[in-house]
Scaffold this motif. Structure first.
Motif, PDB file in Angstrom:
ATOM      1  N   GLY A 305       0.819 -11.413 -33.280  1.00 18.62           N
ATOM      2  CA  GLY A 305      -0.020 -12.056 -32.275  1.00 18.62           C
ATOM      3  C   GLY A 305      -1.256 -11.239 -31.950  1.00 18.62           C
ATOM      4  O   GLY A 305      -2.351 -11.784 -31.785  1.00 18.62           O
ATOM      5  N   ALA A 306      -1.099  -9.925 -31.897  1.00 22.54           N
ATOM      6  CA  ALA A 306      -2.255  -9.060 -31.637  1.00 22.54           C
ATOM      7  C   ALA A 306      -3.265  -9.144 -32.775  1.00 22.54           C
ATOM      8  O   ALA A 306      -4.481  -9.201 -32.546  1.00 22.54           O
ATOM      9  N   LEU A 307      -2.770  -9.179 -34.028  1.00 23.07           N
ATOM     10  CA  LEU A 307      -3.688  -9.251 -35.170  1.00 23.07           C
ATOM     11  C   LEU A 307      -4.416 -10.591 -35.226  1.00 23.07           C
ATOM     12  O   LEU A 307      -5.546 -10.669 -35.708  1.00 23.07           O
ATOM     13  N   SER A 308      -3.763 -11.649 -34.747  1.00 18.30           N
ATOM     14  CA  SER A 308      -4.429 -12.951 -34.757  1.00 18.30           C
ATOM     15  C   SER A 308      -5.560 -13.015 -33.734  1.00 18.30           C
ATOM     16  O   SER A 308      -6.459 -13.851 -33.844  1.00 18.30           O
ATOM     17  N   VAL A 309      -5.511 -12.123 -32.747  1.00 20.81           N
ATOM     18  CA  VAL A 309      -6.591 -12.048 -31.755  1.00 20.81           C
ATOM     19  C   VAL A 309      -7.658 -11.055 -32.211  1.00 20.81           C
ATOM     20  O   VAL A 309      -8.856 -11.341 -32.149  1.00 20.81           O
ATOM     21  N   GLU A 310      -7.212  -9.901 -32.645  1.00 20.01           N
ATOM     22  CA  GLU A 310      -8.119  -8.842 -33.102  1.00 20.01           C
ATOM     23  C   GLU A 310      -7.645  -8.380 -34.478  1.00 20.01           C
ATOM     24  O   GLU A 310      -6.645  -7.672 -34.570  1.00 20.01           O
ATOM     25  N   PRO A 311      -8.321  -8.797 -35.566  1.00 20.31           N
ATOM     26  CA  PRO A 311      -7.870  -8.418 -36.907  1.00 20.31           C
ATOM     27  C   PRO A 311      -8.175  -6.958 -37.245  1.00 20.31           C
ATOM     28  O   PRO A 311      -8.913  -6.643 -38.177  1.00 20.31           O
ATOM     29  N   GLY A 312      -7.610  -6.075 -36.445  1.00 23.92           N
ATOM     30  CA  GLY A 312      -7.744  -4.639 -36.624  1.00 23.92           C
ATOM     31  C   GLY A 312      -6.670  -3.973 -35.788  1.00 23.92           C
ATOM     32  O   GLY A 312      -5.880  -4.636 -35.115  1.00 23.92           O
ATOM     33  N   VAL A 313      -6.622  -2.662 -35.839  1.00 24.03           N
ATOM     34  CA  VAL A 313      -5.557  -1.959 -35.117  1.00 24.03           C
ATOM     35  C   VAL A 313      -6.171  -0.995 -34.103  1.00 24.03           C
ATOM     36  O   VAL A 313      -7.294  -0.524 -34.267  1.00 24.03           O
ATOM     37  N   GLY A 314      -5.383  -0.748 -33.060  1.00 18.88           N
ATOM     38  CA  GLY A 314      -5.805   0.230 -32.077  1.00 18.88           C
ATOM     39  C   GLY A 314      -6.573  -0.327 -30.909  1.00 18.88           C
ATOM     40  O   GLY A 314      -6.855   0.397 -29.949  1.00 18.88           O
ATOM     41  N   GLY A 315      -6.928  -1.613 -30.949  1.00 19.13           N
ATOM     42  CA  GLY A 315      -7.711  -2.186 -29.872  1.00 19.13           C
ATOM     43  C   GLY A 315      -6.862  -2.621 -28.692  1.00 19.13           C
ATOM     44  O   GLY A 315      -5.640  -2.416 -28.668  1.00 19.13           O
ATOM     45  N   PRO A 316      -7.464  -3.247 -27.693  1.00 17.29           N
ATOM     46  CA  PRO A 316      -6.724  -3.660 -26.499  1.00 17.29           C
ATOM     47  C   PRO A 316      -5.564  -4.601 -26.806  1.00 17.29           C
ATOM     48  O   PRO A 316      -4.495  -4.483 -26.210  1.00 17.29           O
ATOM     49  N   ALA A 317      -5.764  -5.559 -27.717  1.00 15.40           N
ATOM     50  CA  ALA A 317      -4.677  -6.504 -28.034  1.00 15.40           C
ATOM     51  C   ALA A 317      -3.501  -5.785 -28.671  1.00 15.40           C
ATOM     52  O   ALA A 317      -2.334  -6.077 -28.363  1.00 15.40           O
ATOM     53  N   TRP A 318      -3.784  -4.841 -29.544  1.00 19.37           N
ATOM     54  CA  TRP A 318      -2.715  -4.073 -30.205  1.00 19.37           C
ATOM     55  C   TRP A 318      -1.957  -3.231 -29.175  1.00 19.37           C
ATOM     56  O   TRP A 318      -0.718  -3.213 -29.177  1.00 19.37           O
ATOM     57  N   GLN A 319      -2.675  -2.565 -28.321  1.00 17.90           N
ATOM     58  CA  GLN A 319      -2.031  -1.724 -27.313  1.00 17.90           C
ATOM     59  C   GLN A 319      -1.230  -2.559 -26.323  1.00 17.90           C
ATOM     60  O   GLN A 319      -0.143  -2.156 -25.886  1.00 17.90           O
ATOM     61  N   ALA A 320      -1.738  -3.738 -25.972  1.00 14.94           N
ATOM     62  CA  ALA A 320      -0.992  -4.608 -25.062  1.00 14.94           C
ATOM     63  C   ALA A 320       0.308  -5.076 -25.702  1.00 14.94           C
ATOM     64  O   ALA A 320       1.346  -5.180 -25.034  1.00 14.94           O
ATOM     65  N   ALA A 321       0.268  -5.356 -27.008  1.00 19.13           N
ATOM     66  CA  ALA A 321       1.488  -5.771 -27.705  1.00 19.13           C
ATOM     67  C   ALA A 321       2.514  -4.635 -27.710  1.00 19.13           C
ATOM     68  O   ALA A 321       3.707  -4.868 -27.483  1.00 19.13           O
ATOM     69  N   ASP A 645     -20.236  -0.242 -35.540  1.00 16.99           N
ATOM     70  CA  ASP A 645     -19.359   0.650 -36.304  1.00 16.99           C
ATOM     71  C   ASP A 645     -18.099   1.001 -35.518  1.00 16.99           C
ATOM     72  O   ASP A 645     -17.029   1.187 -36.101  1.00 16.99           O
ATOM     73  N   ARG A 646     -18.221   1.084 -34.209  1.00 14.85           N
ATOM     74  CA  ARG A 646     -17.066   1.414 -33.380  1.00 14.85           C
ATOM     75  C   ARG A 646     -16.071   0.258 -33.314  1.00 14.85           C
ATOM     76  O   ARG A 646     -14.864   0.469 -33.198  1.00 14.85           O
ATOM     77  N   LEU A 647     -16.584  -0.976 -33.380  1.00 16.36           N
ATOM     78  CA  LEU A 647     -15.724  -2.144 -33.218  1.00 16.36           C
ATOM     79  C   LEU A 647     -15.150  -2.674 -34.532  1.00 16.36           C
ATOM     80  O   LEU A 647     -14.182  -3.445 -34.505  1.00 16.36           O
ATOM     81  N   VAL A 648     -15.736  -2.308 -35.668  1.00 16.49           N
ATOM     82  CA  VAL A 648     -15.241  -2.836 -36.948  1.00 16.49           C
ATOM     83  C   VAL A 648     -13.760  -2.539 -37.176  1.00 16.49           C
ATOM     84  O   VAL A 648     -12.992  -3.434 -37.540  1.00 16.49           O
ATOM     85  N   PRO A 649     -13.263  -1.301 -36.980  1.00 13.79           N
ATOM     86  CA  PRO A 649     -11.825  -1.075 -37.206  1.00 13.79           C
ATOM     87  C   PRO A 649     -10.919  -1.910 -36.313  1.00 13.79           C
ATOM     88  O   PRO A 649      -9.783  -2.193 -36.672  1.00 13.79           O
ATOM     89  N   GLN A 650     -11.412  -2.316 -35.163  1.00 11.90           N
ATOM     90  CA  GLN A 650     -10.604  -3.087 -34.220  1.00 11.90           C
ATOM     91  C   GLN A 650     -10.678  -4.584 -34.493  1.00 11.90           C
ATOM     92  O   GLN A 650      -9.659  -5.283 -34.412  1.00 11.90           O
ATOM     93  N   LEU A 651     -11.859  -5.090 -34.863  1.00 11.81           N
ATOM     94  CA  LEU A 651     -12.058  -6.535 -34.949  1.00 11.81           C
ATOM     95  C   LEU A 651     -12.360  -7.058 -36.350  1.00 11.81           C
ATOM     96  O   LEU A 651     -12.288  -8.269 -36.572  1.00 11.81           O
ATOM     97  N   ALA A 652     -12.681  -6.197 -37.292  1.00 13.85           N
ATOM     98  CA  ALA A 652     -13.011  -6.649 -38.649  1.00 13.85           C
ATOM     99  C   ALA A 652     -12.704  -5.544 -39.643  1.00 13.85           C
ATOM    100  O   ALA A 652     -13.546  -5.171 -40.462  1.00 13.85           O
ATOM    101  N   SER A 653     -11.498  -5.022 -39.579  1.00 12.43           N
ATOM    102  CA  SER A 653     -11.175  -3.832 -40.386  1.00 12.43           C
ATOM    103  C   SER A 653     -11.242  -4.105 -41.875  1.00 12.43           C
ATOM    104  O   SER A 653     -11.375  -3.177 -42.662  1.00 12.43           O
ATOM    105  N   GLU A 654     -11.149  -5.369 -42.302  1.00 11.65           N
ATOM    106  CA  GLU A 654     -11.214  -5.630 -43.739  1.00 11.65           C
ATOM    107  C   GLU A 654     -12.584  -5.268 -44.323  1.00 11.65           C
ATOM    108  O   GLU A 654     -12.711  -5.085 -45.532  1.00 11.65           O
ATOM    109  N   LEU A 655     -13.600  -5.150 -43.478  1.00 12.56           N
ATOM    110  CA  LEU A 655     -14.919  -4.734 -43.973  1.00 12.56           C
ATOM    111  C   LEU A 655     -14.931  -3.272 -44.408  1.00 12.56           C
ATOM    112  O   LEU A 655     -15.867  -2.842 -45.081  1.00 12.56           O
TER     113      LEU A 655
END
Length: 884
Positions: A305-321, A645-655
């Motif tokens: 569920g966190a990845l479906s909101v933010e396709p990256g790791v370490g962000g607010p959605a991941w931490q909330a999960a 650059d700061r947000l890519v790992p959290q929201l678009a890590s596939e880049l």
């Protein structure tokens, strides 16, 4: 004990009455295993990957000049190849450790490494099958017949002198130990009757073979090819499956280890991470139970569920999960979540893969597989693969990093091939074999006699052959070794009374050539499957069946354009958003499935990617810049780049993945230019940004036929601003390839999303002048607005009040239909109305939709277009797929 021994008899079962009565039929591998047991020489099996790792260590500790360049580039493959050469040389009877004098380079390397190795159970190199044979011979020579073997007679398929390497010496020692050797029986004269059925494809070939077995099951099936399609044809006729489906490295349980290590290695691929989280390894304990996942269910749901909101790791959605998992007090789910979090938070550097660090990360995987295996063979195979890899990694130099390619080679070596779930042999009246040498008598149905795949023989040049023979070896040419298998196959086939060979034609997009053995059996009769049926009777090789053509299947009915059900006021929404409204107006059927009934694809299938992912990323860049900055000046390009650059790992890590550098640079370039244009344009227009992603939840009264219904209208506005005169403005940010779509919606006052935003501002600030609305196209950096300071195209202001009225009327009408039990398939209705289908070109679709929208406007309504054919529910309404 009596044994029938042949070079090609490994894997044979106990002989039927046509063989040596009461004799065990053994090939080279089977006889060696029997003698090891009789002589007390058995030992635990050693995985091939472990032997390669042992030889790799030998090469590291004893560097050799000849393979040095190959070893530097690809150490694992080089060690594996040298080990194959070593085993092939030992199999000839050559003793590398005692070889003297100058040798050809290849053999000299093998000798030097052999002298450094201690071959044995506790040595630095585990023995091969050739070493096992050598050990048996050495012990028989030592005991000189004093050890009882319990073997009375050995019936030979070949002359001892025709066998390679040390085999003639072994048979000689067995004779000295009191085993009576019976020479090869005289080969059967002549050839069996041959009938060849040549099909164009595997399916028609399978029908011919299945009919033959239905007509006469008292045959021997020689399964020379995969029987998967044939098994299906047999099951359709109520007959048992043969189950000769080959093993493969592509079985699901062989992917667990590689997938886990992919996730553990930087950069983290969120799609691989989602696949790991969603991996189900066992069916549920009951018919209705949820399948068992590698990751416990709670951790799987929350993290996906966190990845479906933010396709990256370490962000607010991941931490909330992670926080929700911790609060649930489920130890296994919490442990799994923490392990996954550690894997992706500190992944292994791709250019510094240390064996110890890899092995350490595999501990949890091994424990989890052990915990859920429940005796399942596939999962136990996965567990064995993990354990073998850990053992191999423990044997490698801890200070020497592994290349990504080398690690994958090691994983492949540890895995082996797994059986197919369809490789199930069922009790049948016919006998089954996979080798022509094992045919005993009677009629043979030969399925898939394709080009022969002889075992590859090691080639030695003249100097190497001379050196091997000087050291006690006995070298046979590849031709001599191939003739052993060909002669054995022909002996088996000539024992048959009749052979019916079925050629499948094209299989797996290829047309394999027929077996060369067919040429040795004579011309025979060649038929096509269609030639086997005449006057309602099918016949082949003296077997007949009555056949009848089945009636033609009726044309499938198209699903209705609307579904009539009982009145369904319970389906009415308890809350609404713009997304729900757009879906309802475009296709009530899709809305009912997705929003009312909650029929949705799994999170792993809808992980944000492409334009949706990039749009979310650039939205977040704008939001972050607004919250972190103060002042009226636009952010600099460097500031925008830093936030992105700061947000890519959290929201678009596939880049960040390898091969995506060009895509990332394109996104960076467009985002910097467009975000800069957004802030510059807003500033030049005299607007002051007052909020981004402003949440709202306001009561919305719906005048339904069954009575007024008030529901919360929820969502968020992308960008709120206020002008010098105090008038409010709302901008919706879109990442879209189209530069005309949103301008057209604005100009025709059909931009209902903007209308809904204007309505929410009017509710929040009653009595104020209606807000200005507009779009900002993030991909191209353009405004769509009636404000000339933002958009120079001179657009007329949008009538947001009229757009909201038309939208609300359409929503009310659709919900009245739903409450009455009428669910329309909007996209298919639109296709019928415009004369389009899913194959229509873009230009035809665009023209037809423009006319349909214009007609709706004249009628005081509006048309919302949604590309349902590309959605997740298209098959359910018949827009695409089998129901179409």
């Amino acid at each position: 004990m009596r044994i029938e021994f042949g070079w090609s008899l490994d894997g044979a079962a106990w002989a039927d009455g046509g063989g040596a009565s009461g004799a065990a039929r053994l090939g080279p591998r089977g006889l060696v295993q029997l003698l090891q047991g009789r002589l007390g020489l058995t030992r635990p099996a050693v995985e091939p990957a472990v032997r390669i790792a042992q030889y790799l260590r030998l090469l590291q500790e004893n560097p050799q000049d000849w393979p040095a360049r190959s070893f530097a580039v690809d150490p694992w493959s080089t060690a594996a190849q040298l080990l194959r050469w070593r085993d092939a040389a030992v199999a000839t009877g050559w003793r590398p450790a005692t070889a003297e004098g100058p040798l050809p380079e290849r053999l000299a390397v093998l000798r030097d490494l052999e002298r450094a190795a201690a071959v044995g159970v506790t040595g630095t190199l585990a023995p091969s099958g050739a070493d096992d044979l050598r050990e048996i011979i050495d012990l028989l020579e030592e005991v000189a017949g004093a050890w009882p073997l319990g073997i009375e007679e050995l019936v030979l398929e070949e002359q001892p002198a025709a066998l390679p390497g040390m085999w003639p010496r072994l048979l000689e020692l067995l004779a000295e130990a009191g085993v009576r050797l019976e020479g090869p029986a005289r080969a059967a004269a002549g050839s069996p009757g041959l009938t060849v059925v040549e099909a164009l494809d595997e399916w028609s070939a399978a029908d011919a073979a299945a009919r033959f077995l239905a007509a006469d099951p008292q045959v021997t099936v020689l399964a020379a090819a995969d029987t998967d399609v044939l098994d299906r044809a047999l099951h359709r006729r109520g007959l048992p499956a043969i189950g000769a489906v080959g093993p493969s490295r592509d079985r699901a349980h062989h992917q667990v280890l590689g997938l886990f290590l992919d996730v553990a290695t930087a950069p983290v691929d969120v799609h691989q991470l989602a696949a790991l989280l969603d991996l189900r390894v066992l069916p549920g304990a009951g018919a209705e139970a949820e399948p068992v996942g590698l990751v416990p269910a709670l951790a799987r749901r929350e993290l996906l569920g966190a990845l479906s909101v933010e396709p990256g790791v370490g962000g607010p959605a991941w931490q909330a999960a992670l926080a929700r998992i911790s609060e649930a007090e489920q130890p296994r789910a919490l442990e799994a979540a923490r392990v996954i979090d550690r894997l992706v938070a500190a992944p292994l550097p791709a250019d510094d893969l240390r064996p110890g660090a890899i092995a350490e990360r595999l501990d949890w995987l091994a424990e989890r597989l052990r915990a859920v295996a429940r005796g399942d063979g596939d999962l136990l195979a996965s567990l064995t693969q993990v354990q073998v890899l850990q053992r191999v990694l423990g044997m490698l130099d801890a200070a020497e990093p592994l290349a990504r390619r080398t690690l994958q080679q090691i994983i492949d070596s540890c895995g082996g091939a797994g059986p197919s779930p369809r490789a199930v042999r069922e009790v049948s009246p016919w006998q089954v074999t996979t080798s022509p040498a094992q045919v005993r008598s009677g009629t043979v149905l030969w399925w898939g006699p394709s080009s022969d795949r002889a075992r590859p023989a090691q080639r030695w040049d003249a100097a190497e052959t001379a050196a091997l023979e000087a050291g006690g070896g006995r070298v046979m040419t590849p031709t001599q070794l191939a003739s052993l298998e060909v002669d054995a196959a022909l002996r088996g086939l000539r024992r048959a009374g009749a052979v019916v060979a079925v050629l499948p034609g094209r299989r797996l997009e290829e047309v394999p050539g027929p077996s060369g053995l067919l040429a040795h059996l004579g011309a025979g009769t060649r038929l096509r499957p269609e030639e086997l049926i005449e006057d309602g009777r099918w016949s082949l090789a003296g077997r007949t069946l009555e056949v009848a053509a089945p009636p033609l299947a009726p044309e499938p009915e198209k699903p209705p354009l609307e579904h009539r059900i009982a009145p369904a006021p319970h389906l009415l929404p308890r809350r609404l958003s713009y997304t729900q409204i757009a879906a309802l107006l475009a296709c009530p059927h899709q809305w009912a499935l997705q929003h009312a009934l909650d029929v949705r694809p799994a999170e792993v299938a809808v992980l944000p990617t492409g334009a949706r992912m990039i749009g979310t990323l650039v939205h977040a860049v704008v939001e972050t810049l607004v919250h972190e900055r103060s002042g009226a000046t636009a952010p600099t390009d460097d500031e925008i780049e830093a936030v992105l650059d700061r947000l890519v790992p959290q929201l678009a890590s596939e880049l960040d993945l390898p091969g995506r550098a060009a895509a990332r640079e394109d996104v960076r370039d467009r985002a910097v230019r467009s975000v800069s244009a957004l802030f510059s344009g807003v500033t030049q227009a005299g607007l002051r940004i007052t909020g981004t992603e402003t949440r709202f939840e306001l009561p919305l009264a719906l005048p339904l036929t069954g009575g007024e219904r008030t529901v919360p209208f929820v969502g968020s506005r992308d960008l709120d601003a206020v002008g010098p005169d105090g008038r409010r403005t709302v901008l919706d940010l879109k990442w879209s390839r189209s530069r005309t779509r949103y301008g057209d919606l604005f100009d025709t006052s059909e931009a209902i999303q903007l209308a809904s935003y204007a309505w929410t501002l009017a509710q929040e600030h009653p009595g104020e002048e209606p807000a200005d609305v507009g779009y900002f196209l993030l991909r191209s950096g353009e405004f769509v607005s009636a404000d000339p300071e933002l958009d120079p195209h001179g657009r007329a202001p949008m009538d947001t009040g009229e757009a909201w009225r038309r939208m609300l009327a359409a929503v009310t009408a659709r919900l009245d239909e739903v409450a009455a039990g009428r669910i329309r398939c909007g996209c298919r209705e639109l296709q019928e109305r415009t004369g389009l289908d899913a194959t229509a070109t873009w230009s035809k679709r665009s023209t037809a939709l423009a006319k349909a929208r214009a007609a709706e406007r004249e009628a005081g309504s509006l048309l919302v277009e949604d590309h349902c054919g590309l959605g997740d529910h298209a098959v359910l309404c018949g827009t695409t797929g089998a129901l179409r």
